[in-house]
Design an enzyme around this catalytic site. Structure first.
Site, PDB file in Angstrom:
ATOM      1  N   ASP A 103      80.416  10.424  60.405  1.00 43.38           N
ATOM      2  CA  ASP A 103      81.253   9.712  60.953  1.00 43.38           C
ATOM      3  C   ASP A 103      81.216   9.312  62.144  1.00 43.38           C
ATOM      4  OD1 ASP A 103      84.103   8.508  60.813  1.00 43.38           O
ATOM      5  OD2 ASP A 103      84.448  10.149  59.135  1.00 43.38           O
ATOM      6  N   ASP A 207      84.221   4.456  61.736  1.00 42.45           N
ATOM      7  CA  ASP A 207      85.767   4.434  61.871  1.00 42.45           C
ATOM      8  C   ASP A 207      86.192   3.234  62.433  1.00 42.45           C
ATOM      9  OD1 ASP A 207      88.062   6.440  61.678  1.00 42.45           O
ATOM     10  OD2 ASP A 207      88.110   5.690  63.561  1.00 42.45           O
ATOM     11  N   GLU A 266      84.529   1.700  57.561  1.00 42.70           N
ATOM     12  CA  GLU A 266      86.004   1.537  57.219  1.00 42.70           C
ATOM     13  C   GLU A 266      86.538   0.413  57.732  1.00 42.70           C
ATOM     14  OE1 GLU A 266      90.127   4.174  57.944  1.00 42.70           O
ATOM     15  OE2 GLU A 266      88.869   3.507  59.659  1.00 42.70           O
ATOM     16  N   HIS A 327      90.771  11.107  53.226  1.00 37.66           N
ATOM     17  CA  HIS A 327      91.464  12.217  53.779  1.00 37.66           C
ATOM     18  C   HIS A 327      92.724  11.435  54.538  1.00 37.66           C
ATOM     19  CE1 HIS A 327      89.006  10.052  56.715  1.00 37.66           C
ATOM     20  NE2 HIS A 327      89.817  10.321  57.573  1.00 37.66           N
ATOM     21  N   ASP A 328      93.087  10.035  54.374  1.00 32.51           N
ATOM     22  CA  ASP A 328      93.964   9.525  54.632  1.00 32.51           C
ATOM     23  C   ASP A 328      95.237   9.018  53.648  1.00 32.51           C
ATOM     24  OD1 ASP A 328      92.951   9.552  57.362  1.00 32.51           O
ATOM     25  OD2 ASP A 328      91.907   7.601  57.099  1.00 32.51           O
TER      26      ASP A 328
HETATM   27  C1  NOJ Z   1      90.700   6.187  60.352  1.00 31.38           C
HETATM   28  C2  NOJ Z   1      90.602   7.735  59.961  1.00 31.38           C
HETATM   29  O1  NOJ Z   1      90.115   7.843  58.695  1.00 31.38           O
HETATM   30  C3  NOJ Z   1      91.562   8.467  60.339  1.00 31.38           C
HETATM   31  O2  NOJ Z   1      91.570   9.601  59.955  1.00 31.38           O
HETATM   32  C4  NOJ Z   1      91.983   8.287  61.805  1.00 31.38           C
HETATM   33  O3  NOJ Z   1      93.086   8.782  62.112  1.00 31.38           O
HETATM   34  C5  NOJ Z   1      91.824   6.996  62.230  1.00 31.38           C
HETATM   35  N1  NOJ Z   1      90.649   6.218  61.733  1.00 31.38           N
HETATM   36  C6  NOJ Z   1      91.377   6.878  63.829  1.00 31.38           C
HETATM   37  O4  NOJ Z   1      90.236   7.495  64.047  1.00 31.38           O
END
Ligand code: NOJ
Length: 535
Positions: A103, A207, A266, A327-328
């Site tokens: 990441d 990210d 992402e 994970h989100d």
């Molecule tokens: C995306 C990440 O997947 C998430 O977990 C994070 O809180 C935010 N970006 C900020 O970095």
């Protein structure tokens, strides 16, 4: 192989290091823990057979956002181990034929990063302009109406009392946004990429890749943002700015100086037209995570329309990427569950993801059918409600390994699933009917089947209950049919010209594998997905 890079056929497995495996009993997963479990992923007997791992952040961090607040882009947090452990992990993964993607968090740093410490020390500091500082509005409030992505945080601006200016943070106040309009920032961030490329990493997950270009005028966002339509003309000003595309081109150029590397972004934009702009020219991202797909309701037409739209939008230079868990977001086995059918739907979802045209990303634990874990309010740690999907991986039954279920000998930082006696890697390994055994079969089948890896994709008319498509390459033709209802459903094959008998090669219902199927009337069991080899 230059035209078939590894990541096109690849299955990439996301590891959230805090929750994967804890080698030292402090309750938090670490790099040595990951090494100890690599056989589960590839190389060991009955392993999953994935091609790469993507590691969520393991960098030094105050952990306000559990690692996405980085205080040193070229280090390893002591919680996770040492740089030697990282090198060992890369060597062990490579030794098993697995790539390592890490990441990279370019939009922001931790507020404890030395760059921000310097930047906030005075208005005259040479690093002042490395972050986005602005005077207060006339009423003393924030400079514009931008909000943090986390609703609990509110405005994307925090006033620094000492220097009487606001700084921008698209996430928590502890995560100040870097100023990518400053070429020094871009150069410094490029150096961090080189650092890891030189250490042998095979790629980066970028990210919030869409956030490194913002309106330099910092104009207000429109009052009502409709996330699901193209951004023009009422577009947002805090992301997806043209400058971001230019910056991704430079990043791609740098990464391409090294052989065989990959960048996946992402790109959290809920419009596939806008999303495809990040991959269509072939000189920006290799892959973009598609959140439109992830946000679909459990509905055959919704998924069909989404896949069809994306397939229609992308150029031959682009390659799709599919995923439904990270994970989100609430795990599929929970998110799509109705009346106890979460496990069945999660299998069908996996069959879909792994048989579409494109690269697949899996999230640790989905191969066990892991559900979200209920986290009591006094144990909640995340600012944005994401603890349930981040709970630790159960490796062993607690009756044999204790309450930490083989994840840890200590107290896990988030609660273990109460289902760990049944939902764990050991027990599922030995059960041919388990979700883990299903994932193994499915990944092995995908690997052995050229039509699934690189074949064409086209939807087949199948009514509202079933999503069906054909994958085809070099004379090999497969029909994939997915029943989105919890009742028996029928697909009339005749409109697609299907007739005669064929073989079910792989079903979410293991009892069905190898069955003969009559193509003029394909019967699907409740929540079933099946791959049929066409004559
Ligand atoms: C995306 C990440 O997947 C998430 O977990 C994070 O809180 C935010 N970006 C900020 O970095």
């Amino acid at each position: 192989m230059a035209d078939r890079p590894w990541w096109k056929e690849g299955v990439i497995y996301q590891i959230y290091p805090r929750s994967f495996a804890d080698s030292n009993g402090d309750g938090v997963g670490d790099l040595r823990g990951i090494i100890s479990k690599l056989d589960h992923l590839r190389g060991g007997e009955g392993s999953l057979g994935v091609d790469a791992i993507w590691l969520s952040p393991f960098y030094p961090s105050p952990m306000a956002d559990f690692g996405y607040d980085v205080s040193d882009f070229t280090g390893v947090h002591e919680l996770f181990g040492t740089m030697d452990d990282f090198d060992a992990l890369v060597a062990e993964a490579h030794g098993r034929g697995m790539r390592v993607v890490i990441d990279w968090v370019p939009n922001h740093t931790s507020d404890r990063h030395p760059w921000f410490v310097a930047s906030s020390s005075s208005r005259d500091d040479p690093k002042r302009d490395w972050y986005v500082w602005r005077d207060p509005a006339d009423d003393g409030g924030p400079p514009n109406n931008w909000s943090s992505a986390f609703s609990a945080v509110g405005p994307a601006w925090t006033l620094d009392e000492a220097t009487s200016q606001y700084y921008l943070h698209s996430f928590m106040a502890e995560q100040p946004d870097l100023n990518w309009d400053n070429p020094e920032v871009e150069a410094a961030m490029h150096d961090t990429l080189r650092f890891w490329l030189d250490r042998g990493v095979d790629g980066f997950r970028i990210d919030v890749a869409h956030k490194i270009g913002k309106d330099p005028e910092l104009s207000d966002n429109p009052a009502d943002i409709d996330e699901s339509t193209a951004h023009e003309p009422e577009r947002r000003h805090d992301e997806d700015w043209d400058s971001g595309h230019e910056r991704l081109r430079s990043i791609r150029k740098l990464v391409d100086e090294y052989d065989d590397r990959m960048i996946v972004g992402e790109v959290y934009l809920l419009d596939q037209q806008t999303l495809s702009d990040y991959i269509n020219t072939g000189d920006e991202l290799n892959l973009a995570h598609n959140f439109v797909f992830l946000h679909q309701p459990w509905n055959a037409s919704a998924f069909r329309d989404t896949v069809e739209q994306l397939e229609g939008l992308i150029t031959p230079l682009a390659w799709p990427a599919w995923f439904l868990n990270n994970h989100d977001h609430s795990r599929v086995a929970t998110r799509y569950a109705e009346a106890g059918n979460g496990a069945a739907r999660a299998r069908t979802a996996a069959l879909m993801t792994l048989t579409l045209r494109g690269t697949v990303f899996l999230f640790q634990g989905e191969e066990l059918g892991l559900e979200d874990v209920e986290v009591p309010s006094d144990q909640v740690v995340d600012v944005d409600g994401r603890d349930p999907e981040r709970c630790p991986i159960p490796w062993e039954p607690p009756s044999a390994a204790g309450a930490g279920a083989g994840f840890s000998n200590g107290e896990p930082w988030l609660p273990m699933t109460t289902d760990a006696e049944r939902v764990n890697a050991r027990v599922q390994s030995e059960d041919p009917g388990s979700t883990l055994s299903f994932y193994r079969r499915l990944i092995a089948y995908r690997k052995a089947t050229p039509a699934l890896q690189m074949g064409s994709w086209r939807a087949v008319a199948a009514g509202d209950d079933i999503f069906a498509y054909v994958r085809e390459a070099g004379g090999e033709r497969l029909l994939i049919a997915l029943n989105f209802t919890s009742e028996v459903a029928h697909l009339d094959g005749r409109p697609a010209g299907l007739d005669g008998a064929a073989r079910a090669e792989l079903s979410t219902d293991p009892g069905r594998d190898g069955d003969e199927i009559l193509l003029h009337d394909i019967e699907l069991r409740p929540d079933e997905g099946v791959v049929i080899r066409l004559p």
